[in-house]
Design an enzyme around this catalytic site. Structure first.
Site, PDB file in Angstrom:
ATOM      1  N   ASN A   1     -13.487   6.578 -41.296  1.00  0.00           N
ATOM      2  CA  ASN A   1     -14.814   6.710 -40.687  1.00  0.00           C
ATOM      3  C   ASN A   1     -14.743   7.821 -39.644  1.00  0.00           C
ATOM      4  OD1 ASN A   1     -17.191   6.514 -39.284  1.00  0.00           O
ATOM      5  ND2 ASN A   1     -16.987   4.354 -38.732  1.00  0.00           N
TER       6      ASN A   1
ATOM      7  N   SER B   1     -10.066   3.220 -39.060  1.00  0.00           N
ATOM      8  CA  SER B   1     -11.365   2.999 -38.410  1.00  0.00           C
ATOM      9  C   SER B   1     -11.208   1.963 -37.311  1.00  0.00           C
ATOM     10  CB  SER B   1     -12.332   2.424 -39.457  1.00  0.00           C
ATOM     11  OG  SER B   1     -11.884   1.121 -39.847  1.00  0.00           O
TER      12      SER B   1
ATOM     13  N   ASP C   1     -13.053  -1.966 -36.128  1.00  0.00           N
ATOM     14  CA  ASP C   1     -13.201  -3.225 -36.871  1.00  0.00           C
ATOM     15  C   ASP C   1     -14.438  -3.245 -37.781  1.00  0.00           C
ATOM     16  OD1 ASP C   1     -10.882  -4.517 -35.820  1.00  0.00           O
ATOM     17  OD2 ASP C   1     -11.944  -4.726 -33.916  1.00  0.00           O
ATOM     18  N   GLY C   2     -15.304  -2.248 -37.626  1.00  0.00           N
ATOM     19  CA  GLY C   2     -16.524  -2.223 -38.433  1.00  0.00           C
ATOM     20  C   GLY C   2     -16.252  -2.033 -39.915  1.00  0.00           C
TER      21      GLY C   2
ATOM     22  N   GLU D   1     -17.021  -4.362 -43.269  1.00  0.00           N
ATOM     23  CA  GLU D   1     -17.773  -3.894 -44.447  1.00  0.00           C
ATOM     24  C   GLU D   1     -16.986  -4.152 -45.732  1.00  0.00           C
ATOM     25  OE1 GLU D   1     -19.324  -0.025 -44.582  1.00  0.00           O
ATOM     26  OE2 GLU D   1     -20.441  -0.187 -42.729  1.00  0.00           O
TER      27      GLU D   1
ATOM     28  N   SER E   1     -12.752   2.314 -31.751  1.00  0.00           N
ATOM     29  CA  SER E   1     -12.719   1.855 -30.358  1.00  0.00           C
ATOM     30  C   SER E   1     -12.339   0.381 -30.290  1.00  0.00           C
ATOM     31  CB  SER E   1     -14.051   2.084 -29.652  1.00  0.00           C
ATOM     32  OG  SER E   1     -15.011   2.627 -30.479  1.00  0.00           O
ATOM     33  N   GLY E   2     -12.761  -0.416 -31.268  1.00  0.00           N
ATOM     34  CA  GLY E   2     -12.335  -1.818 -31.320  1.00  0.00           C
ATOM     35  C   GLY E   2     -11.389  -1.973 -32.498  1.00  0.00           C
TER      36      GLY E   2
ATOM     37  N   ARG F   1     -17.919  -0.152 -19.809  1.00  0.00           N
ATOM     38  CA  ARG F   1     -19.280  -0.680 -20.025  1.00  0.00           C
ATOM     39  C   ARG F   1     -19.231  -2.181 -20.292  1.00  0.00           C
ATOM     40  NH1 ARG F   1     -20.946  -1.452 -25.641  1.00  0.00           N
ATOM     41  NH2 ARG F   1     -19.345  -0.609 -26.965  1.00  0.00           N
TER      42      ARG F   1
ATOM     43  N   GLU G   1     -20.643  -6.570 -34.724  1.00  0.00           N
ATOM     44  CA  GLU G   1     -21.878  -5.942 -35.228  1.00  0.00           C
ATOM     45  C   GLU G   1     -23.077  -6.796 -34.818  1.00  0.00           C
ATOM     46  OE1 GLU G   1     -21.652  -2.974 -37.011  1.00  0.00           O
ATOM     47  OE2 GLU G   1     -19.509  -3.154 -36.547  1.00  0.00           O
TER      48      GLU G   1
END
Ligand SMILES: Nc1ncnc2c1ncn2[C@@H]1O[C@H](COP(=O)(O)OP(=O)(O)OP(=O)(O)O)[C@@H](O)[C@H]1O
Length: 487
Positions: A119, A176, A178-179, A183, A210-211, A280, A452
Protein backbone atom coordinates in the site's frame (compact mmCIF):
# COMPACT_ATOMS: atom_id res chain seq x y z
CA UNK A 1 40.53 -19.29 2.01
CA UNK A 2 39.06 -18.84 5.50
CA UNK A 3 37.87 -21.30 8.10
CA UNK A 4 34.26 -22.08 8.98
CA UNK A 5 32.53 -24.84 10.89
CA UNK A 6 29.05 -26.05 11.69
CA UNK A 7 28.07 -25.49 15.30
CA UNK A 8 24.90 -26.60 17.11
CA UNK A 9 23.46 -23.09 16.65
CA UNK A 10 24.71 -22.18 13.19
CA UNK A 11 27.85 -21.74 11.11
CA UNK A 12 30.90 -20.14 12.68
CA UNK A 13 32.86 -18.05 10.21
CA UNK A 14 36.40 -16.94 10.92
CA UNK A 15 35.92 -13.20 10.47
CA UNK A 16 39.57 -12.39 10.98
CA UNK A 17 40.40 -13.87 7.63
CA UNK A 18 37.94 -12.30 5.28
CA UNK A 19 36.30 -8.96 4.64
CA UNK A 20 32.68 -9.93 4.51
CA UNK A 21 31.31 -6.75 5.97
CA UNK A 22 29.32 -5.15 3.17
CA UNK A 23 25.89 -6.21 1.98
CA UNK A 24 26.05 -8.58 -0.94
CA UNK A 25 29.81 -9.20 -0.72
CA UNK A 26 30.82 -12.76 -1.32
CA UNK A 27 33.70 -14.37 0.53
CA UNK A 28 35.22 -17.79 0.34
CA UNK A 29 35.57 -20.01 3.36
CA UNK A 30 36.11 -23.68 3.88
CA UNK A 31 33.95 -26.04 5.83
CA UNK A 32 35.68 -29.31 6.39
CA UNK A 33 39.21 -28.15 5.56
CA UNK A 34 42.22 -28.65 7.73
CA UNK A 35 41.24 -25.45 9.59
CA UNK A 36 38.02 -27.09 10.73
CA UNK A 37 39.06 -28.13 14.21
CA UNK A 38 41.33 -25.23 14.91
CA UNK A 39 38.54 -22.65 14.55
CA UNK A 40 37.51 -21.70 18.05
CA UNK A 41 36.34 -18.06 17.71
CA UNK A 42 34.72 -16.29 14.79
CA UNK A 43 31.26 -15.02 13.95
CA UNK A 44 28.27 -17.24 14.53
CA UNK A 45 25.71 -17.07 11.75
CA UNK A 46 22.66 -18.64 13.39
CA UNK A 47 20.69 -21.15 11.33
CA UNK A 48 17.73 -18.82 11.84
CA UNK A 49 19.54 -16.15 9.77
CA UNK A 50 20.51 -18.49 6.94
CA UNK A 51 17.89 -18.11 4.23
CA UNK A 52 19.41 -20.05 1.36
CA UNK A 53 22.17 -22.58 0.69
CA UNK A 54 23.01 -23.89 -2.74
CA UNK A 55 25.66 -25.93 -4.45
CA UNK A 56 28.48 -23.76 -5.84
CA UNK A 57 31.37 -24.45 -8.19
CA UNK A 58 34.18 -26.86 -7.39
CA UNK A 59 32.70 -28.70 -4.42
CA UNK A 60 31.60 -25.48 -2.66
CA UNK A 61 28.30 -24.31 -1.18
CA UNK A 62 26.97 -20.75 -1.21
CA UNK A 63 25.38 -19.70 2.06
CA UNK A 64 23.16 -16.61 2.05
CA UNK A 65 22.19 -15.08 5.37
CA UNK A 66 20.56 -12.04 6.91
CA UNK A 67 22.62 -9.78 9.16
CA UNK A 68 20.61 -7.86 11.74
CA UNK A 69 21.62 -4.26 12.26
CA UNK A 70 20.10 -1.66 14.56
CA UNK A 71 17.27 -0.50 12.35
CA UNK A 72 17.72 -2.56 9.23
CA UNK A 73 19.01 -5.82 7.80
CA UNK A 74 21.69 -6.65 5.21
CA UNK A 75 22.15 -9.73 3.06
CA UNK A 76 25.53 -11.48 2.97
CA UNK A 77 26.71 -14.50 1.03
CA UNK A 78 29.69 -16.74 1.74
CA UNK A 79 31.03 -19.43 -0.55
CA UNK A 80 32.20 -22.40 1.47
CA UNK A 81 34.65 -24.95 0.11
CA UNK A 82 33.59 -28.49 1.05
CA UNK A 83 36.68 -30.41 0.12
CA UNK A 84 36.34 -33.99 1.35
CA UNK A 85 37.60 -34.62 4.85
CA UNK A 86 37.48 -37.72 7.00
CA UNK A 87 36.34 -35.53 9.91
CA UNK A 88 33.18 -34.39 8.13
CA UNK A 89 30.27 -36.65 7.39
CA UNK A 90 29.12 -34.60 4.38
CA UNK A 91 31.64 -35.46 1.71
CA UNK A 92 30.05 -33.54 -1.11
CA UNK A 93 28.57 -30.13 -1.51
CA UNK A 94 25.08 -31.40 -2.43
CA UNK A 95 24.77 -33.31 0.83
CA UNK A 96 26.10 -30.38 2.82
CA UNK A 97 23.77 -27.90 1.11
CA UNK A 98 20.81 -30.16 1.90
CA UNK A 99 21.92 -30.56 5.50
CA UNK A 100 22.34 -26.79 5.96
CA UNK A 101 18.96 -26.06 4.36
CA UNK A 102 17.30 -28.57 6.70
CA UNK A 103 18.97 -26.96 9.70
CA UNK A 104 18.11 -23.48 8.46
CA UNK A 105 14.46 -24.40 7.84
CA UNK A 106 13.83 -26.55 10.91
CA UNK A 107 10.50 -24.81 11.67
CA UNK A 108 9.30 -23.67 8.27
CA UNK A 109 9.15 -24.53 4.58
CA UNK A 110 11.58 -22.80 2.23
CA UNK A 111 10.96 -21.18 -1.15
CA UNK A 112 7.34 -20.12 -0.82
CA UNK A 113 5.20 -18.45 -3.41
CA UNK A 114 3.47 -15.30 -2.18
CA UNK A 115 1.35 -12.34 -3.14
CA UNK A 116 2.69 -9.13 -1.61
CA UNK A 117 0.28 -6.22 -1.20
CA UNK A 118 2.14 -2.93 -1.06
CA UNK A 119 0.00 0.00 0.00
CA UNK A 120 1.94 3.04 -1.21
CA UNK A 121 0.02 5.28 1.22
CA UNK A 122 0.83 3.23 4.33
CA UNK A 123 3.06 4.70 6.98
CA UNK A 124 2.57 8.24 5.64
CA UNK A 125 4.01 7.16 2.28
CA UNK A 126 7.06 5.28 3.58
CA UNK A 127 5.84 1.79 2.72
CA UNK A 128 7.49 1.65 -0.71
CA UNK A 129 10.91 2.50 0.74
CA UNK A 130 10.52 -0.01 3.59
CA UNK A 131 9.52 -2.71 1.15
CA UNK A 132 12.22 -2.20 -1.48
CA UNK A 133 15.06 -1.59 0.99
CA UNK A 134 14.19 -4.04 3.74
CA UNK A 135 11.54 -6.61 2.92
CA UNK A 136 12.16 -7.43 -0.73
CA UNK A 137 15.92 -8.15 -0.31
CA UNK A 138 15.12 -10.78 2.35
CA UNK A 139 12.42 -12.40 0.21
CA UNK A 140 14.76 -12.41 -2.81
CA UNK A 141 17.62 -13.86 -0.76
CA UNK A 142 15.26 -16.62 0.43
CA UNK A 143 14.29 -17.28 -3.23
CA UNK A 144 10.62 -16.45 -2.62
CA UNK A 145 8.46 -16.21 -5.72
CA UNK A 146 6.70 -12.87 -5.36
CA UNK A 147 3.69 -11.44 -7.16
CA UNK A 148 3.78 -7.77 -6.17
CA UNK A 149 0.45 -5.90 -6.12
CA UNK A 150 0.55 -2.15 -5.50
CA UNK A 151 -2.85 -1.27 -4.08
CA UNK A 152 -4.43 1.53 -6.05
CA UNK A 153 -7.63 2.11 -4.06
CA UNK A 154 -9.20 1.32 -0.71
CA UNK A 155 -10.67 -2.19 -1.03
CA UNK A 156 -8.20 -3.33 -3.72
CA UNK A 157 -6.78 -6.15 -1.55
CA UNK A 158 -10.31 -7.42 -0.78
CA UNK A 159 -11.25 -7.48 -4.47
CA UNK A 160 -7.99 -9.21 -5.37
CA UNK A 161 -8.35 -11.90 -2.72
CA UNK A 162 -11.92 -12.62 -3.78
CA UNK A 163 -10.77 -13.53 -7.29
CA UNK A 164 -7.21 -14.80 -6.93
CA UNK A 165 -6.07 -18.27 -7.99
CA UNK A 166 -5.26 -19.86 -4.64
CA UNK A 167 -3.49 -22.81 -6.25
CA UNK A 168 -0.58 -20.60 -7.31
CA UNK A 169 0.36 -19.31 -3.86
CA UNK A 170 1.26 -20.34 -0.32
CA UNK A 171 0.36 -17.06 1.30
CA UNK A 172 -0.04 -13.31 1.39
CA UNK A 173 2.33 -10.74 2.85
CA UNK A 174 0.86 -7.32 3.55
CA UNK A 175 3.57 -4.64 3.23
CA UNK A 176 1.30 -2.16 4.95
CA UNK A 177 -0.37 -1.25 8.21
CA UNK A 178 -3.21 -3.29 9.73
CA UNK A 179 -5.71 -2.08 7.13
CA UNK A 180 -4.54 -4.45 4.39
CA UNK A 181 -4.58 -7.69 6.46
CA UNK A 182 -8.11 -6.67 7.43
CA UNK A 183 -9.00 -6.35 3.75
CA UNK A 184 -7.29 -9.65 2.91
CA UNK A 185 -9.18 -11.75 5.46
CA UNK A 186 -12.46 -10.15 4.35
CA UNK A 187 -11.66 -10.87 0.70
CA UNK A 188 -10.91 -14.50 1.56
CA UNK A 189 -14.21 -14.73 3.42
CA UNK A 190 -16.13 -13.45 0.40
CA UNK A 191 -14.97 -16.40 -1.72
CA UNK A 192 -17.32 -19.31 -2.32
CA UNK A 193 -14.36 -21.66 -1.62
CA UNK A 194 -13.48 -19.81 1.59
CA UNK A 195 -12.70 -22.98 3.58
CA UNK A 196 -10.13 -24.09 0.99
CA UNK A 197 -8.72 -20.58 0.66
CA UNK A 198 -8.25 -20.10 4.43
CA UNK A 199 -6.83 -23.64 4.69
CA UNK A 200 -4.27 -23.00 1.96
CA UNK A 201 -3.07 -19.43 2.37
CA UNK A 202 -1.25 -17.81 5.26
CA UNK A 203 -1.72 -14.09 5.85
CA UNK A 204 0.95 -12.03 7.55
CA UNK A 205 2.28 -8.50 7.75
CA UNK A 206 5.61 -6.88 6.97
CA UNK A 207 5.18 -3.71 9.04
CA UNK A 208 5.17 -0.75 6.66
CA UNK A 209 2.22 1.25 8.02
CA UNK A 210 1.42 3.45 10.99
CA UNK A 211 -0.48 0.73 12.88
CA UNK A 212 1.35 -2.61 12.71
CA UNK A 213 -0.23 -4.63 15.52
CA UNK A 214 -0.17 -7.88 13.56
CA UNK A 215 3.59 -7.82 13.01
CA UNK A 216 4.37 -6.68 16.53
CA UNK A 217 2.15 -9.32 18.15
CA UNK A 218 2.96 -12.22 15.81
CA UNK A 219 6.52 -11.55 14.69
CA UNK A 220 7.70 -9.55 17.70
CA UNK A 221 9.08 -6.66 15.68
CA UNK A 222 8.24 -3.38 13.99
CA UNK A 223 11.38 -3.56 11.85
CA UNK A 224 10.28 -4.48 8.28
CA UNK A 225 13.47 -6.39 7.41
CA UNK A 226 13.45 -8.43 10.60
CA UNK A 227 9.75 -9.11 10.13
CA UNK A 228 10.54 -10.48 6.66
CA UNK A 229 13.12 -12.82 8.20
CA UNK A 230 10.56 -13.93 10.81
CA UNK A 231 8.01 -14.54 8.04
CA UNK A 232 10.51 -16.73 6.20
CA UNK A 233 11.50 -18.62 9.36
CA UNK A 234 8.46 -18.49 11.68
CA UNK A 235 6.00 -21.26 12.53
CA UNK A 236 2.71 -21.48 10.70
CA UNK A 237 -0.07 -21.12 13.28
CA UNK A 238 -3.83 -21.26 13.09
CA UNK A 239 -5.24 -18.24 14.89
CA UNK A 240 -8.82 -17.28 15.72
CA UNK A 241 -10.75 -14.58 13.91
CA UNK A 242 -13.81 -12.65 15.06
CA UNK A 243 -17.00 -12.39 12.99
CA UNK A 244 -18.73 -9.06 13.57
CA UNK A 245 -22.42 -8.85 12.61
CA UNK A 246 -24.91 -6.03 12.43
CA UNK A 247 -28.68 -6.46 12.16
CA UNK A 248 -28.34 -7.41 8.48
CA UNK A 249 -25.87 -10.26 9.05
CA UNK A 250 -22.11 -10.57 8.90
CA UNK A 251 -20.53 -7.18 8.47
CA UNK A 252 -16.80 -7.79 8.86
CA UNK A 253 -14.24 -10.37 9.85
CA UNK A 254 -11.85 -8.88 12.35
CA UNK A 255 -8.39 -10.19 13.20
CA UNK A 256 -7.44 -7.54 15.74
CA UNK A 257 -10.03 -5.57 17.67
CA UNK A 258 -13.34 -3.77 18.02
CA UNK A 259 -13.68 -0.70 20.17
CA UNK A 260 -16.26 1.85 21.27
CA UNK A 261 -15.83 4.81 23.61
CA UNK A 262 -12.68 6.77 24.41
CA UNK A 263 -10.22 4.67 22.36
CA UNK A 264 -12.42 4.70 19.24
CA UNK A 265 -12.85 8.48 19.52
CA UNK A 266 -9.11 8.95 20.06
CA UNK A 267 -8.25 6.71 17.12
CA UNK A 268 -10.83 7.58 14.50
CA UNK A 269 -12.24 10.85 15.81
CA UNK A 270 -8.79 12.49 15.62
CA UNK A 271 -8.01 11.56 11.99
CA UNK A 272 -8.07 15.29 11.18
CA UNK A 273 -5.04 15.69 13.50
CA UNK A 274 -2.86 13.29 11.47
CA UNK A 275 -0.18 15.97 11.09
CA UNK A 276 0.55 15.57 14.84
CA UNK A 277 1.60 11.92 14.31
CA UNK A 278 1.20 9.34 17.11
CA UNK A 279 0.60 12.09 19.68
CA UNK A 280 -2.90 12.67 18.24
CA UNK A 281 -4.02 9.44 19.86
CA UNK A 282 -2.58 10.30 23.27
CA UNK A 283 -4.09 13.79 23.12
CA UNK A 284 -7.46 12.32 22.11
CA UNK A 285 -7.43 9.89 25.03
CA UNK A 286 -6.32 12.55 27.52
CA UNK A 287 -9.10 14.96 26.50
CA UNK A 288 -11.81 12.30 26.92
CA UNK A 289 -10.43 11.02 30.23
CA UNK A 290 -10.15 14.46 31.78
CA UNK A 291 -13.61 15.52 30.59
CA UNK A 292 -14.96 12.19 31.92
CA UNK A 293 -16.74 11.50 28.64
CA UNK A 294 -19.05 8.50 28.91
CA UNK A 295 -20.55 6.22 26.28
CA UNK A 296 -23.75 4.59 27.55
CA UNK A 297 -24.50 1.20 26.05
CA UNK A 298 -25.71 -2.30 26.85
CA UNK A 299 -23.34 -5.25 26.59
CA UNK A 300 -24.31 -8.92 26.64
CA UNK A 301 -21.77 -11.72 26.69
CA UNK A 302 -21.38 -15.45 26.48
CA UNK A 303 -18.65 -15.77 29.06
CA UNK A 304 -15.68 -18.09 29.19
CA UNK A 305 -14.19 -16.59 32.37
CA UNK A 306 -15.98 -14.94 35.29
CA UNK A 307 -13.15 -13.16 37.06
CA UNK A 308 -9.43 -12.41 36.92
CA UNK A 309 -8.47 -15.60 38.72
CA UNK A 310 -10.26 -17.63 36.06
CA UNK A 311 -8.60 -15.50 33.40
CA UNK A 312 -5.18 -16.39 34.84
CA UNK A 313 -6.09 -20.09 35.05
CA UNK A 314 -7.36 -20.09 31.47
CA UNK A 315 -4.14 -18.49 30.26
CA UNK A 316 -1.85 -20.81 32.22
CA UNK A 317 -3.64 -23.91 30.92
CA UNK A 318 -3.63 -22.89 27.28
CA UNK A 319 -0.34 -20.99 27.00
CA UNK A 320 1.69 -24.01 25.91
CA UNK A 321 -0.92 -25.83 23.87
CA UNK A 322 0.37 -25.92 20.29
CA UNK A 323 -2.26 -24.68 17.82
CA UNK A 324 -3.13 -27.39 15.33
CA UNK A 325 -2.16 -26.38 11.81
CA UNK A 326 -3.00 -29.34 9.66
CA UNK A 327 -6.72 -29.77 10.18
CA UNK A 328 -8.51 -28.68 6.98
CA UNK A 329 -11.27 -26.14 7.47
CA UNK A 330 -14.81 -26.84 6.30
CA UNK A 331 -17.94 -24.75 5.77
CA UNK A 332 -18.91 -25.35 9.41
CA UNK A 333 -15.68 -23.66 10.57
CA UNK A 334 -17.30 -20.41 9.39
CA UNK A 335 -20.84 -20.97 10.66
CA UNK A 336 -22.19 -18.26 12.94
CA UNK A 337 -23.53 -19.96 16.05
CA UNK A 338 -24.91 -16.90 17.80
CA UNK A 339 -26.46 -14.88 15.03
CA UNK A 340 -30.26 -15.13 14.96
CA UNK A 341 -31.70 -12.87 12.29
CA UNK A 342 -34.95 -12.15 14.19
CA UNK A 343 -33.62 -11.74 17.69
CA UNK A 344 -30.10 -10.44 17.58
CA UNK A 345 -30.71 -6.92 18.70
CA UNK A 346 -33.93 -7.54 20.56
CA UNK A 347 -33.05 -6.32 24.03
CA UNK A 348 -35.45 -8.70 25.76
CA UNK A 349 -34.03 -11.78 24.14
CA UNK A 350 -30.66 -13.35 24.81
CA UNK A 351 -29.56 -16.76 23.55
CA UNK A 352 -29.11 -19.34 26.28
CA UNK A 353 -25.87 -19.04 28.21
CA UNK A 354 -25.68 -15.28 27.61
CA UNK A 355 -25.97 -12.52 30.23
CA UNK A 356 -26.04 -8.72 30.36
CA UNK A 357 -23.09 -6.97 31.98
CA UNK A 358 -23.81 -4.77 35.00
CA UNK A 359 -25.87 -1.79 33.78
CA UNK A 360 -24.31 0.54 36.33
CA UNK A 361 -21.02 0.03 34.48
CA UNK A 362 -22.31 0.02 30.92
CA UNK A 363 -24.56 3.08 31.45
CA UNK A 364 -21.36 4.96 32.37
CA UNK A 365 -18.90 3.23 30.08
CA UNK A 366 -15.57 4.87 29.26
CA UNK A 367 -13.91 2.20 27.11
CA UNK A 368 -15.18 -0.97 25.48
CA UNK A 369 -12.31 -2.83 23.79
CA UNK A 370 -12.25 -6.38 22.49
CA UNK A 371 -9.18 -7.93 20.94
CA UNK A 372 -7.41 -11.02 19.69
CA UNK A 373 -3.77 -9.90 19.77
CA UNK A 374 -1.76 -8.58 22.74
CA UNK A 375 -0.03 -5.54 21.22
CA UNK A 376 -2.32 -2.99 19.62
CA UNK A 377 0.56 -0.67 18.73
CA UNK A 378 4.08 0.15 19.88
CA UNK A 379 4.09 0.27 23.70
CA UNK A 380 0.39 -0.60 23.90
CA UNK A 381 0.10 -4.04 25.45
CA UNK A 382 -3.67 -3.75 25.78
CA UNK A 383 -4.57 -7.47 25.78
CA UNK A 384 -1.69 -9.16 27.63
CA UNK A 385 -3.78 -12.31 28.19
CA UNK A 386 -4.61 -12.79 24.50
CA UNK A 387 -3.80 -16.20 23.04
CA UNK A 388 -3.85 -16.98 19.32
CA UNK A 389 -6.00 -20.05 19.33
CA UNK A 390 -7.95 -20.29 22.61
CA UNK A 391 -11.39 -19.83 21.04
CA UNK A 392 -12.00 -16.63 22.97
CA UNK A 393 -12.28 -12.87 22.54
CA UNK A 394 -10.56 -10.80 25.23
CA UNK A 395 -12.95 -8.09 26.44
CA UNK A 396 -11.85 -5.10 28.51
CA UNK A 397 -14.35 -2.61 29.93
CA UNK A 398 -13.39 0.61 31.72
CA UNK A 399 -15.98 1.99 34.13
CA UNK A 400 -16.39 5.71 33.41
CA UNK A 401 -17.24 6.44 37.08
CA UNK A 402 -13.66 5.68 38.11
CA UNK A 403 -11.33 8.24 39.50
CA UNK A 404 -9.58 10.24 36.73
CA UNK A 405 -6.13 9.68 38.21
CA UNK A 406 -6.65 5.92 38.35
CA UNK A 407 -7.85 5.80 34.70
CA UNK A 408 -5.02 8.05 33.52
CA UNK A 409 -2.51 5.90 35.42
CA UNK A 410 -3.88 2.73 33.79
CA UNK A 411 -3.69 4.30 30.33
CA UNK A 412 -0.18 5.62 30.89
CA UNK A 413 1.07 2.14 31.79
CA UNK A 414 -0.42 0.17 28.93
CA UNK A 415 3.05 -0.90 27.77
CA UNK A 416 3.38 -3.18 30.81
CA UNK A 417 -0.12 -4.60 30.49
CA UNK A 418 -0.79 -3.98 34.18
CA UNK A 419 -4.03 -2.04 33.62
CA UNK A 420 -6.06 -5.24 33.55
CA UNK A 421 -5.45 -5.83 37.28
CA UNK A 422 -7.07 -2.52 38.28
CA UNK A 423 -10.29 -2.87 40.18
CA UNK A 424 -12.36 -0.57 37.92
CA UNK A 425 -11.27 -2.39 34.79
CA UNK A 426 -13.08 -5.58 33.94
CA UNK A 427 -11.32 -8.14 31.79
CA UNK A 428 -13.10 -11.31 30.72
CA UNK A 429 -12.77 -13.85 27.98
CA UNK A 430 -15.94 -14.37 25.95
CA UNK A 431 -17.06 -16.60 23.13
CA UNK A 432 -19.36 -13.92 21.75
CA UNK A 433 -20.85 -10.58 22.72
CA UNK A 434 -23.46 -8.02 21.77
CA UNK A 435 -22.88 -4.26 22.03
CA UNK A 436 -25.88 -1.91 21.86
CA UNK A 437 -24.76 1.76 21.90
CA UNK A 438 -27.22 4.11 23.66
CA UNK A 439 -25.92 7.52 22.74
CA UNK A 440 -28.20 10.57 22.89
CA UNK A 441 -29.85 11.31 19.51
CA UNK A 442 -27.51 13.30 17.26
CA UNK A 443 -24.36 12.52 19.27
CA UNK A 444 -21.55 11.61 16.89
CA UNK A 445 -19.21 8.79 17.83
CA UNK A 446 -17.34 5.80 16.39
CA UNK A 447 -16.97 2.06 16.48
CA UNK A 448 -13.61 0.92 15.23
CA UNK A 449 -13.12 -2.56 13.77
CA UNK A 450 -9.42 -3.38 13.27
CA UNK A 451 -8.79 0.38 13.30
CA UNK A 452 -11.32 1.06 10.51
CA UNK A 453 -14.34 3.27 11.06
CA UNK A 454 -17.68 1.49 11.32
CA UNK A 455 -21.16 2.95 11.97
CA UNK A 456 -22.33 3.31 15.57
CA UNK A 457 -25.06 0.67 15.63
CA UNK A 458 -25.75 -2.54 17.56
CA UNK A 459 -23.16 -5.18 16.74
CA UNK A 460 -22.66 -8.77 17.74
CA UNK A 461 -19.39 -10.65 17.43
CA UNK A 462 -18.37 -14.24 17.83
CA UNK A 463 -15.20 -16.22 17.62
CA UNK A 464 -14.27 -18.22 14.53
CA UNK A 465 -11.93 -20.73 16.05
CA UNK A 466 -8.56 -21.30 14.36
CA UNK A 467 -9.50 -20.18 10.87
CA UNK A 468 -6.63 -17.78 10.13
CA UNK A 469 -3.38 -19.32 8.97
CA UNK A 470 -0.62 -16.93 9.92
CA UNK A 471 3.03 -16.93 10.95
CA UNK A 472 4.37 -16.43 14.46
CA UNK A 473 7.89 -16.41 15.81
CA UNK A 474 8.28 -19.56 17.86
CA UNK A 475 4.62 -20.38 17.17
CA UNK A 476 3.24 -17.91 19.72
CA UNK A 477 2.58 -14.24 20.34
CA UNK A 478 5.36 -11.92 21.48
CA UNK A 479 5.67 -12.23 25.26
CA UNK A 480 3.27 -9.83 26.96
CA UNK A 481 4.54 -10.35 30.51
CA UNK A 482 1.21 -11.89 31.63
CA UNK A 483 2.70 -15.31 32.34
CA UNK A 484 5.36 -13.77 34.61
CA UNK A 485 2.62 -11.98 36.52
CA UNK A 486 0.53 -15.11 37.18
CA UNK A 487 3.26 -17.73 37.55
N1 LIG B 1 -4.00 3.28 -3.20
C1 LIG B 1 -4.76 3.53 -2.14
N2 LIG B 1 -5.37 4.71 -2.00
C2 LIG B 1 -6.11 5.01 -0.92
N3 LIG B 1 -6.30 4.17 0.12
C3 LIG B 1 -5.72 2.97 0.04
C4 LIG B 1 -4.92 2.59 -1.08
N4 LIG B 1 -4.47 1.35 -0.88
C5 LIG B 1 -4.98 0.96 0.32
N5 LIG B 1 -5.73 1.92 0.87
C6 LIG B 1 -6.43 1.95 2.16
O1 LIG B 1 -5.54 2.49 3.14
C7 LIG B 1 -5.99 2.03 4.41
C8 LIG B 1 -4.88 2.15 5.45
O2 LIG B 1 -3.83 1.34 5.07
P1 LIG B 1 -2.76 0.71 6.05
O3 LIG B 1 -3.39 0.17 7.25
O4 LIG B 1 -1.93 -0.17 5.21
O5 LIG B 1 -1.82 1.94 6.40
P2 LIG B 1 -1.57 2.77 7.72
O6 LIG B 1 -0.46 3.73 7.42
O7 LIG B 1 -1.33 1.91 8.89
O8 LIG B 1 -2.93 3.50 7.81
P3 LIG B 1 -3.64 4.17 9.05
O9 LIG B 1 -2.77 5.31 9.42
O10 LIG B 1 -4.98 4.51 8.47
O11 LIG B 1 -3.71 3.12 10.13
C9 LIG B 1 -6.44 0.63 4.17
O12 LIG B 1 -7.55 0.35 4.97
C10 LIG B 1 -6.79 0.58 2.68
O13 LIG B 1 -8.18 0.40 2.48
Amino acid sequence: MVGAKIDSQGIIIDESRHEDHEPGITCVCSIGSSDFDRLSGGKLVPFKNIVWVEVGDNQSVEVTYVVEKASEVAIHTVVADVSPSDRVAEVNSKALATKLMNLAYADSEPHKSVVVFLNPHSGQGKAHKFYTHQVEPVLKAARYRVELVNTTYSGHATDYMREMDIEKYDGVICASGDGIPHEVVNGLYQRTDRAEAFTKLFVCQAPCGSGNAMSLSCLGTLNPGLAALEIVKGHVVRADLMAVCNSRGLSKLSFLSQTFGIIAEADIGTEWMRFVGQARFDIGVAVKVFTKTQFPCKIAVKRITNNKQELADHYRERYSQPPSTNVPLTATSFELNSFEADHNFDEDHLPSGWEWLDEKVTDNLAIFYTGKMPFISKDVNFFPAALPNDGSIDMIVFDGRSNIISTADALLNLNKGKHIWKKDIDHIKVESYRLIPKLAPGRKSYISIDGENSPVEPIQAEILHGVLKTIMTGGRFKESGFMDKIR
